[in-house]
Structures are given as structure tokens and as C-alpha cells.
Design an enzyme around this catalytic site. Structure first.
Site, PDB file in Angstrom:
ATOM      1  N   GLU A 149       1.693   6.310  -7.023  1.00  0.00           N
ATOM      2  CA  GLU A 149       0.585   7.102  -7.556  1.00  0.00           C
ATOM      3  C   GLU A 149       0.826   8.595  -7.340  1.00  0.00           C
ATOM      4  O   GLU A 149       0.556   9.419  -8.227  1.00  0.00           O
ATOM      5  CB  GLU A 149      -0.724   6.660  -6.892  1.00  0.00           C
ATOM      6  CG  GLU A 149      -1.184   5.267  -7.327  1.00  0.00           C
ATOM      7  CD  GLU A 149      -2.350   4.751  -6.504  1.00  0.00           C
ATOM      8  OE1 GLU A 149      -3.019   5.568  -5.844  1.00  0.00           O
ATOM      9  OE2 GLU A 149      -2.589   3.529  -6.512  1.00  0.00           O
ATOM     10  N   TYR A 187       0.832  -1.208   0.000  1.00  0.00           N
ATOM     11  CA  TYR A 187       0.000   0.000   0.000  1.00  0.00           C
ATOM     12  C   TYR A 187       0.867   1.259   0.000  1.00  0.00           C
ATOM     13  O   TYR A 187       0.664   2.150  -0.833  1.00  0.00           O
ATOM     14  CB  TYR A 187      -0.963  -0.017   1.193  1.00  0.00           C
ATOM     15  CG  TYR A 187      -2.383  -0.372   0.814  1.00  0.00           C
ATOM     16  CD1 TYR A 187      -2.651  -1.488   0.024  1.00  0.00           C
ATOM     17  CD2 TYR A 187      -3.462   0.401   1.234  1.00  0.00           C
ATOM     18  CE1 TYR A 187      -3.947  -1.820  -0.326  1.00  0.00           C
ATOM     19  CE2 TYR A 187      -4.762   0.072   0.884  1.00  0.00           C
ATOM     20  CZ  TYR A 187      -5.003  -1.037   0.108  1.00  0.00           C
ATOM     21  OH  TYR A 187      -6.288  -1.353  -0.247  1.00  0.00           O
TER      22      TYR A 187
END
Length: 717
Positions: A126, A119
Site C-alpha cells: 500500500e 500485514y
């Protein structure tokens, strides 16, 4: 497309961008599956996960600068390493039929552990991708023929970057919670053999809670409409389709007093006859038979008289850090009524208790508390007033240490069941260990013990025990059997805390107020219309309903407060109490069954989505979420009014047009009756509002970053 996983550029295989577009766009179906109930994933969380990837995918496909940065490689690597084990886990779950214990442990472990590393890896990738895309002229200028497309793309991705500040930690902690839950279920100890009250055996030999609830509602409705009862039995999507059948039942009960009672009696009979009871020797019989059988084993009786000084009787309500009484409390009651948080009849009842303080001297009553330690039970308030309490709660030392210690310091008394004589207890630890009873396994014994106590004294029997899921149905049925016995044998007063998340008859004034609020125009209305449009009518549904006409032409208004998220087990458990309330009142018992407000008890807010919804709900006027101590105080005031005032709707001598009007009066519903929208349709939007509130402190930072970005983009400096 060139992607960097490290320092040197990596020339991706031909078609990688197309494959990413297809695979990640297909993930949009996960949102649909969550929204329609095919999977249990929360809609908001799923949408955040999927849409963040779609946005990142667009950037990495159309921005050469983003492709050239190693962040895009980190992002895609993180996605792949998360999704490959996840979908392999789903396949294994489908094959085994048990996602929790049927999947191979290595796969299970990877599914719920990889996120710890992946994560942060994926989110970092991102963020790098968004940053590089916003600073890539070829990306922001990808659509030169579209006016202002460059500015729109820039600001959209700048805003997305800002959203990650609160959203990233939220998503990460959501996965931490999911892992804890999954691991706990995986390694849970096998359940012991069933004892006491259990669900009926279904057609497949199992214990389907859905089938039991469906059968109960069908039996109730069939008492007045057999054709519709058959329709209930044929309902295939019971988990999400039950609400319309509950509403139909309420409408049928409005047809006549006879219909209302027939439905209630049939529903009760079905549940008592169909549920089973496993005796101590392992034999099984119907719950109805178990409650009528003679019991050789009996409880001993414990008794504690408190040493506290008895206060002057009066009503006091804790509210927002203050203790309100007298005129101050009356002002607050008036404010609640004016705002629409409570109904006028509830306000009148509380004011009458304020004006008659001696009513709060409850020493002439014996309060049987089923679930004495419940979060919403008035145990401490009653003890402080010097009441006599007969306490029923689990035989756990910690519970009884708390209850008995409270009783000793109070001016009241407590009577309780024991496994051995109180005089034989060596010390307090021995006393606590031998006190209490189990409503599931010892229901008949509890009933017999209660019937033997304090002959000639007035009992007020309160059903306060609460458990999650199917257990709530079982404990409600156990309490109902005791209420049935005491109301029939001793004409005991029954006391319930109705939930606002149910279908109740309401006043015309409340219905009109809800319609007026729905038609109100304001700037906030645009926000609400937006959610109605994007949800295609699923969110923010109109609360006001057309009246139902009885057979003699009288109009009845009702409110749909059913919350789909709570599920059919909760609905049938609360409906069981409704049925008993109208039957017992018809039989001559006083029945106090007022609607309590939505309250932030630990049993409710331990679920994150419910806690978030509660925080966002006050946006919708006139909602107010109550603190537990405040709720207990006002509900005790309403109970006191019902006991003391002969004109109360709780009194069987007070004429009602329909038995279900019992729930129409004294409603402290927290605003759900007069809100523009139904309870079930504001949950998701309330969560969004909560997230916006959480993000509000970051607005100045986002504004500063946006200003800097604008200055750089426009060349201001």
C-alpha cells in the site's frame, strides 16, 4: 490493468479492477456492521482497515505507475491471502455456531497467524502504491475538469502516507492482541461444575445474563408501572437498548419517595429470589433461601495487630506527584469545584474534614471491606490511619501475604476468616494459605461469621469487589446479601463507590453548566460539530436534560452517564447497590454512596480502547481522569464526612425530597455532570483525540516531507 508481482509485468485478467472495486467497496458494510453492533469489532479499528484499502484501491485503479510497480501486486496478494481464510473462518463459525472452539483448527490458526507476514506485506504494498500514485502525473491529473484536483489528490495521498507511521504499528499490535485473546479462549480449560451463587435458569435451560438483568429491571419498574415493565421484557436488543429503560426507571423513581422505594425493593427481591445457590452437596436452592439457612460449617477468626506508630490524624491527598494537605489541599479543592470536576457539596465535605482532622482518627470504627484487596478499596489508607479492618477477600495466598504484611507494618488491626485456627499455623506460608473466603461459594458462611464479630461495635461495610462482565453481577449480589444482613441486624453503615457512568439525580447547577458548555462557541466547537454531523448524531450528544416533575410538582434533574460500552451487566450490578442504598437508608442505616471519579485502575485500562478513551477525554471540559491513589484518598474523605457529620445526606435523619437524592450530594464525578456531552457519546471521539496526541510527535517529520513534496510538485527546486 497491468500488475507486477515480481520483475516482469503481469497482465491481469480482464475485469480484475472492476472485481476489486466491487469487493473492496462492499467491505464498507463492515464499518456499518460494527457501528450498529451487529459485530463486536471496534468501529475505529474497522474504519481504519477498510478505508485504507479503499484509498489504495483508488490509487491502483487510476495510476498506471502504481499498477506497473510490484508494490500493487504485493498489496493485492496480501489482501487475498488474508481475506480468503478470514471469510472461510466466518463461514465455519456460522455453521458451527462457535467461532472460538467450533471452527477447524487449521482455519482458526491461519485466521489468527497469517497477519504476522501478510500485514507487513500488504502495508508495504500500500505504501509503494501511494508513493507511486503521488508521483504519477496521469493519476494526479485524472480529473482535469475539477479545479485543484491534482493538488488535492497529491496532498491527500501524502497525508495518507504520513498516517501510516503511527497507524501501521497500531493496527499490527491490535492483531497481536486479538490473536493472544483468541488462542487463550481456544485452549481454555473446561469450566468446573458450578458452585455457590449462579445466574437463574432461563426458558431455554441456560444461564442467560441478559434475561436475568432484563427480568430484574422489569420487576423493579413493574412495581409502579406494569405496562412499562412488560415493555422492558419485550426489548429484543438488550445489549444496546438497555440504557433507555434504566433512564425511564430513574424518571419513575422521581415521581415520589414511595415510587423510588417500591422500585428498589422490587428489584432487590427479584434478584435475591431468582438467582440460585449451589450448595456444597450439589443441591440447588434460591439465593434468598441459602442466605436464610443455618450453616453447620463455620470460619475460624484470624487477627493481626500492627506494630506501626499511629500518625496524627489528618487528611492528605496525593495529586500529580505532590502530597496535598491543609491549605494546599483546600486550594486544589476550590480549583476542582471552579473547573467543574467535582460538585460544590463534595468540595464542602472535603474542606470540613480538613478543618476537623480528628475525624480521621477512625479507630472507633470497624470497617468490613468486601474485596479488601480491590484497586479502589481504601485498605492501605485505612491501615495507615490505624483503623480496625475486617477483611474479606479470596482465599489466595498471594492476596493475604500482601494484606497481612501491610497490616503488620501499620498502626491498625486486621480481622479475617480462616479455614483453621490461627494458632495451628506453622508459619506465615501456612497462615496465608488458610486465610480468606469466597464471596461466590461461601456467602452464607461469611454473613454468619460477620454477624458473630465484635458485638456492640459500629460496623462500616464497604462493597469494593469488582469483576468483569457477568461476574460483577454475581459478586455485587453476594455483597448485597451481606450488606442486607448487617444493615438490618446491626444497623451497620453501608459504604459504596458509585460510578460516574450511571444515571443519577444531579443539581440544577450542574445541568445548567452542561447546557452552557454545550452552547459555548469556539474553534474547537467546529471539530465537535464535524463529528456530530458525520456520525449523524450518534457522537457528542447533549448532556443537559429537561427536569422530571414529581407527582407534587417538584423538579428533579438527572444526568445520563450510562456507557453502552460497559454493557447491561455492569449497569445492573451498580443499580443493585443503588437499590440497597436507598432501602437501607430508609431502614435507619447511614449510607455513604458518593460518586467516584473515572479512575485509571488496571481493571479499566487493561482494555486498550478504554485506555485510549481515558487519555482523550480531558479534551472535553471539565473532565479529569484520576489516579487510583488520589481517588481512594478523596473518597475516604467523603466517607469520613458521611460518618462524622450528622447533616450529611448519608444520615437517615437528614431530610431528602426523594431517596435518590442521596446520590446528588458529595459527587466527585470527574466532570461528567457538567460536560457538554454524555459519557456514552464521547468515547469514540476521545479515542481519535488520543490517536492524534500519539501522532503529534510525527508532525514535524510529516511537515518536512510535505514541504519537500510541495517543492517538487511546484518545481520550486
Amino acid at each position: 490493468m497491468h500488475i507486477r508481482l515480481g520483475l516482469p509485468a503481469y497482465n491481469s485478467p480482464p475485469g480484475l479492477s472492476q472485481a476489486l472495486i466491487v469487493v473492496q467497496s462492499a467491505a464498507l458494510m463492515e464499518i456499518v456492521h460494527s457501528a450498529v453492533g451487529l459485530v463486536r469489532s471496534p468501529v475505529v479499528v474497522t474504519a481504519m482497515q477498510v478505508m485504507s484499502r479503499i484509498v489504495a484501491l483508488f490509487a491502483v485503479v487510476y495510476s498506471p505507475a502504481a499498477q506497473a510497480h510490484y508494490g500493487s501486486g504485493l498489496m493485492i496478494l496480501g489482501w487475498a491471502l488474508v481475506e480468503v481464510p478470514r471469510y472461510a473462518f466466518y463461514v465455519a463459525a456460522l455453521i458451527s455456531g462457535d467461532a472460538t472452539k467450533g471452527t477447524p483448527y487449521p482455519l482458526f490458526y491461519l485466521r489468527y497467524t497469517l497477519f504476522y507476514v501478510l500485514y507487513p506485506l500488504g502495508i508495504s504494498g500500500e505504501l509503494f502504491t501511494f508513493y507511486n500514485a503521488t508521483n504519477d502525473p496521469s493519476f494526479t491529473g485524472a480529473f482535469p475538469s475539477v479545479p485543484y484536483s491534482a493538488e488535492a489528490l497529491y496532498w491527500f495521498y501524502a497525508f495518507t502516507l504520513a498516517i501510516y507511521v503511527p497507524g501501521g504499528p497500531f493496527m499490527y499490535m491490535n492483531m497481536v492482541g486479538n490473536r493472544k485473546s483468541a488462542m487463550r479462549k481456544r485452549f481454555a480449560k473446561p469450566r468446573p461444575p458450578p458452585k455457590g451463587l449462579i445466574f437463574p435458569t432461563d426458558k431455554k435451560g441456560g444461564k442467560s445474563t441478559s434475561e436475568a438483568g432484563k427480568n430484574a429491571l422489569a420487576a423493579a419498574i413493574s412495581a409502579v408501572d406494569k405496562a412499562y415493565g412488560e415493555k422492558v421484557l419485550k426489548e429484543r436488543n438488550w445489549r444496546f437498548g438497555y440504557t433507555k429503560h434504566f433512564l425511564k426507571m430513574v424518571e419513575l423513581q422521581c415521581k415520589s419517595p414511595k415510587a423510588a422505594l417500591a422500585i428498589a425493593e422490587a428489584g432487590l427481591e427479584q434478584m435475591h429470589s431468582s438467582f440460585q445457590f449451589v450448595n456444597p452437596d450439589g443441591s440447588t436452592c434460591s439465593f434468598k433461601e441459602a442466605m436464610s439457612a443455618k450453616n453447620k460449617t463455620k470460619f475460624e477468626t484470624g487477627f493481626i495487630e500492627g506494630s506501626g506508630s499511629k500518625p496524627a490524624p489528618s487528611l492528605s491527598v496525593p495529586y500529580k506527584g505532590k502530597q496535598l494537605a491543609g491549605d494546599d489541599l483546600k486550594k486544589q479543592v476550590a480549583a476542582w469545584v471552579e473547573y467543574g470536576t467535582i460538585e460544590a457539596s463534595a468540595g464542602d465535605a472535603i474542606n470540613k474534614v480538613i478543618d476537623n482532622p480528628t475525624w480521621m482518627d477512625l479507630s472507633d470504627k470497624y470497617f468490613v471491606m468486601l474485596g479488601a484487596g480491590s484497586a479502589m478499596g481504601p485498605f492501605k489508607v485505612l491501615m495507615a490511619l490505624g483503623a480496625n479492618i475486617i477483611a474479606i477477600d479470596l482465599d489466595r495466598p498471594g492476596i493475604w501475604k500482601n494484606l497481612i504484611s501491610t497490616a503488620r507494618a501499620s498502626p491498625g488491626t486486621i480481622t479475617f476468616p480462616m479455614k483453621k485456627p490461627q494458632a495451628s499455623c506453622k508459619d506465615d506460608d501456612d497462615l496465608f494459605s488458610n486465610s480468606g473466603s469466597n464471596l461466590f461459594t461461601e456467602t452464607p458462611m461469611i454473613k454468619d461469621w460477620l454477624l458473630s464479630l465484635y458485638k456492640g461495635k459500629e460496623f462500616v461495610v464497604g462493597s469494593y469487589a469488582y469483576l468483569d462482565g457477568a461476574l460483577h453481577v454475581q459478586v455485587s449480589l453476594a455483597m448485597d446479601a451481606i450488606c442486607k444482613a448487617l444493615s438490618e441486624s446491626r444497623k451497620a453503615t453501608l459504604a459504596y463507590l458509585c460510578t460516574p457512568t450511571d444515571a443519577h439525580l444531579c443539581t440544577k447547577e450542574a445541568n445548567d453548566a452542561a447546557r452552557k458548555e454545550y452552547n459555548r462557541m469556539s474553534l474547537g466547537k467546529l471539530f465537535e460539530i464535524f463529528w456530530q454531523v458525520v456520525s449523524r448524531g450518534a457522537f457528542l450528544k447533549k448532556n443537559a436534560r429537561k427536569p422530571v416533575k414529581s407527582d407534587d410538582g417538584e423538579e428533579f434533574y438527572y444526568v445520563d452517564g450510562l456507557a453502552v460500552a460497559q454493557g447491561p451487566n455492569y449497569a445492573i450490578a451498580k443499580r443493585l447497590q443503588h437499590w440497597r442504598a436507598v432501602v437501607a437508608r430508609e431502614g435507619g442505616s447511614i449510607v455513604s454512596s458518593n460518586i467516584a471519579p473515572a479512575t485509571s485502575t488496571a481493571s479499566v485500562v487493561h482494555a486498550k480502547t478504554f485506555a485510549m478513551a481515558y487519555e482523550g477525554m480531558p479534551y472535553f471540559k471539565p473532565y479529569e481522569i484520576s489516579e487510583p491513589d488520589m481517588s481512594k484518598a478523596v473518597m475516604l474523605a467523603l466517607l469520613t464526612y458521611d460518618i462524622r457529620d450528622k447533616s450529611s445526606a448519608a444520615n437517615p435523619k437528614t431530610k431528602l425530597s426523594n431517596p435518590n437524592e442521596l446520590f446528588k450530594y458529595g459527587s466527585f464525578n470527574g466532570g461528567c455532570w457538567r460536560c457538554a456531552y454524555t459519557v456514552s457519546s464521547i468515547g469514540e471521539v476521545s479515542v481519535v483525540i488520543c490517536l492524534c496526541k500519539w501522532a503529534a510527535p510525527f508532525v514535524p517529520v510529516v511537515a518536512a516531507v510535505a514541504a519537500a513534496g510541495y517543492a517538487k510538485f511546484t518545481g520550486a527546486f
